[in-house]
Design an enzyme around this catalytic site. Structure first.
Site, short mmCIF file in Angstrom:
data_model
loop_
_atom_site.label_atom_id
_atom_site.label_comp_id
_atom_site.label_asym_id
_atom_site.label_seq_id
_atom_site.Cartn_x
_atom_site.Cartn_y
_atom_site.Cartn_z
N ASP A 196 0.85 -1.20 0.00
CA ASP A 196 0.00 0.00 0.00
C ASP A 196 0.88 1.23 0.00
OD1 ASP A 196 -2.09 2.05 0.90
OD2 ASP A 196 -3.29 0.23 0.99
N TYR B 196 -12.28 4.70 -15.48
CA TYR B 196 -12.47 3.69 -14.44
C TYR B 196 -13.06 2.41 -15.01
CZ TYR B 196 -13.76 1.77 -9.87
OH TYR B 196 -13.88 0.97 -8.75
N LYS C 66 -11.36 -1.38 -15.15
CA LYS C 66 -11.99 -2.53 -14.49
C LYS C 66 -12.46 -3.57 -15.51
CE LYS C 66 -11.46 -1.07 -10.28
NZ LYS C 66 -10.54 -1.77 -9.36
N PHE D 229 -19.92 -0.20 -2.04
CA PHE D 229 -19.43 -0.66 -0.75
C PHE D 229 -18.99 0.51 0.11
CE2 PHE D 229 -19.82 -4.79 -2.30
CZ PHE D 229 -19.56 -5.70 -1.28
N THR E 109 -16.59 2.05 1.75
CA THR E 109 -15.14 2.16 1.86
C THR E 109 -14.80 3.60 2.24
OG1 THR E 109 -14.94 2.69 -0.49
CG2 THR E 109 -14.81 0.36 0.13
#
Length: 255
Positions: A36, A161, A165, A194, A196
């Site tokens: 990360d 994006y 993906k 989600f 996040t």
């Protein structure tokens, strides 16, 4: 593969879906190495979870960076038999916007991080996996990538994006077919909405409104539910070469 036997690299493992995955693996007896960019979050998680976790600050787009990190991960865990790719970025920009055309360097950046970065980790980790001894199901490893429902239902402003993906979805089967001879499975998860860190900047009312778009359950997904699917994929040897939508049956509207 037995979940407690995981020796996993988790990219983007310092927050969100990746963090939930790291926690679940460690709580069930496995070991993880977090790749990360966030030192603050990564070191916090390493300190909290103890000796089963190592944090390495990495840039998935850099070949030398990931090669070094993969070698360190193999030394720390003794082997690498699992990869969960969660690292990624998202932007919203129209092809023809009010201030001109889509920034090309920004488009390239999203592709480079989300798609090229995922592939970079796959190829270098797979090189280590093929040296593993097979388990009782003839497996040497499992690779799980993260796409998005945007790969299928991209909204206006999501060209970069969605392309990144969609590329992850597209390479899942050919890589799974190639690595099958080594006993390495390759799967992709395509999450919907989600909860996040990206959503933490929104007021609760806005989060609730987004959640109500999901047919059932009518809420944002929990990162632990993503981690639960990761566990199911790892444990089920017949899951290979497929993308699973984890989205509560949502289908995104054009905007």
């Amino acid at each position: 593969m037995q979940f407690q036997d995981c020796r996993a690299i988790v990219t983007g493992g310092a927050s969100g879906l990746g963090e939930a995955t790291v926690r679940n693996i460690v709580e069930n007896g496995g070991k993880t190495v977090i790749f990360d960019q966030s030192e603050e979050n990564g070191l916090r998680l390493q300190a909290e979870l103890g000796e089963a976790v190592l944090f390495l600050k990495t840039d998935v787009t850099k070949e030398e960076d990931i090669e070094r990190a993969v070698n360190k991960a193999a030394d720390f865990m003794g082997a690498i038999n699992t990869v969960v790719n969660c690292a990624g970025i998202g932007i919203a920009e129209k092809v023809l916007g009010r201030n001109g055309t889509h920034n090309l360097s920004l488009f390239s950046r999203v592709i480079n991080v989300n798609l090229v970065g995922t592939f970079n980790v796959i190829r270098l980790a797979a090189e280590k996996m093929i040296t593993n001894e097979v388990n009782d199901k003839s497996e040497r490893g499992v690779i799980i990538n993260t796409a998005s429902v945007a790969a299928f239902d991209g909204q206006i402003g999501q060209a970069a994006y969605s392309a990144s993906k969609g590329g992850i979805v597209g390479m899942t089967l050919p890589i799974a077919r190639e690595l099958a001879r080594y006993g390495i499975r390759v799967m992709t998860i395509a999450p919907g909405l989600f909860h996040t860190p990206m959503f933490d900047t929104l007021p609760q009312e806005a989060r609730d409104s987004l959640g109500k778009m999901v047919p059932f359950p009518p809420r944002l997904g929990y990162p632990t539910e993503y981690a639960q699917l990761v566990q199911s994929i790892i444990e089920n040897p017949m899951l290979n070469g497929e993308t699973i939508r984890l989205d509560g049956a949502i289908r995104m509207q054009p905007k």
